[in-house]
Design an enzyme around this catalytic site. Sequence first.
Site, mmCIF file in Angstrom:
data_model
loop_
_atom_site.group_PDB
_atom_site.id
_atom_site.type_symbol
_atom_site.label_atom_id
_atom_site.label_comp_id
_atom_site.label_asym_id
_atom_site.label_seq_id
_atom_site.Cartn_x
_atom_site.Cartn_y
_atom_site.Cartn_z
ATOM 1 N N GLY A 87 0.784 -1.220 0.000
ATOM 2 C CA GLY A 87 0.000 0.000 0.000
ATOM 3 C C GLY A 87 0.814 1.266 0.000
ATOM 4 N N CYS A 88 2.126 1.168 -0.162
ATOM 5 C CA CYS A 88 2.984 2.342 -0.007
ATOM 6 C C CYS A 88 3.756 2.613 -1.278
ATOM 7 C CB CYS A 88 3.960 2.141 1.157
ATOM 8 S SG CYS A 88 5.059 3.541 1.388
ATOM 9 N N GLY A 89 3.650 3.841 -1.782
ATOM 10 C CA GLY A 89 4.381 4.204 -2.984
ATOM 11 C C GLY A 89 5.682 4.911 -2.716
ATOM 12 N N CYS A 97 7.796 3.977 0.162
ATOM 13 C CA CYS A 97 8.591 3.233 1.129
ATOM 14 C C CYS A 97 10.025 3.091 0.615
ATOM 15 C CB CYS A 97 7.998 1.846 1.354
ATOM 16 S SG CYS A 97 6.358 1.887 2.090
ATOM 17 N N HIS A 106 -0.582 1.878 -6.585
ATOM 18 C CA HIS A 106 0.479 2.556 -7.325
ATOM 19 C C HIS A 106 1.121 1.613 -8.331
ATOM 20 C CE1 HIS A 106 3.272 0.536 -4.516
ATOM 21 N NE2 HIS A 106 2.345 0.821 -3.623
#
Length: 281
Positions: free
Chosen positions: A116-118, A120, A191
């Site tokens: 869920g992280c673009g 990190c 993403h």
Amino acid sequence: MECDITTIERDGYLDVPIVRHQGSEATAGRDMVAEEYPVALVYNGIAHAVMMATPRDLEEFAVGFTLTEGIVGSVRDIYDLDVCCGEDGAEVRLTIAQPDLLRLKGRRRTLAGRTGCGVCGIESLALLDLVPEKITRPLPPLVASSAIIGRAARELLPYQELMHKTGGVHAAAWCTAEGAIVKVFEDVGRHNGLDKLIGYLALHRIAMHDGFVFLSSRASYELVRKSARMHIGLVATISAPTSLAIRIARQAGMQLASFCRRDGFVEYTAGDGENKGQHAP
């Protein structure tokens, strides 16, 4: 470029045993779940990032990531690409232009990126790219309307193959100026889905100012920033935007439409002096 990892075809989902509970009843069965899979991006032999992604369309993903992260300025600067998939992960090995490689060495992003992280893996706040360039929009510019947004919303569902199977992935669609869907990519990371879509557009030399992106997710910072880097003038999402997504869209001169439905949407960049689209009724 030779691949020393056994290449395995993957569907992007797994069939797993389950026990379904309903009241006092328990029934054994099977279910299909979206595959979450580490994908390492390696540039000229240097590991740059490991992203958690759905292991489909990895060539498009790598090209899109390379462009939307600003690693290269054009798909022409990617000289070679090789995808190697194994049981526990994949490597995408890219060869890029030397000036781009030298610039990349100055940016460290060697930690794992969660689904869920673009952003990190970035070491410090100073490395966040929060100031987009003004995008170049065609004249007349594409303007969101209930007609084109509604058409995209109506047409998206049949394209969501993995969503039908698993219920656990996001979709990124490319739409014409009339709202017709051209191509859809799905991934457990929103993403990643957008990177796959942009990689496809770049590889097929599709002009990114001639249509718009329609996303099944919320509008978050990295989605708007990636789109702005590719000079996409309109991003539409099914769910809500974040405050930073709105800020980036306004700075870039992009139109941002969220809560997109078959009969309307909410425009978040109206009245900023750049985007004068139509409001949802």
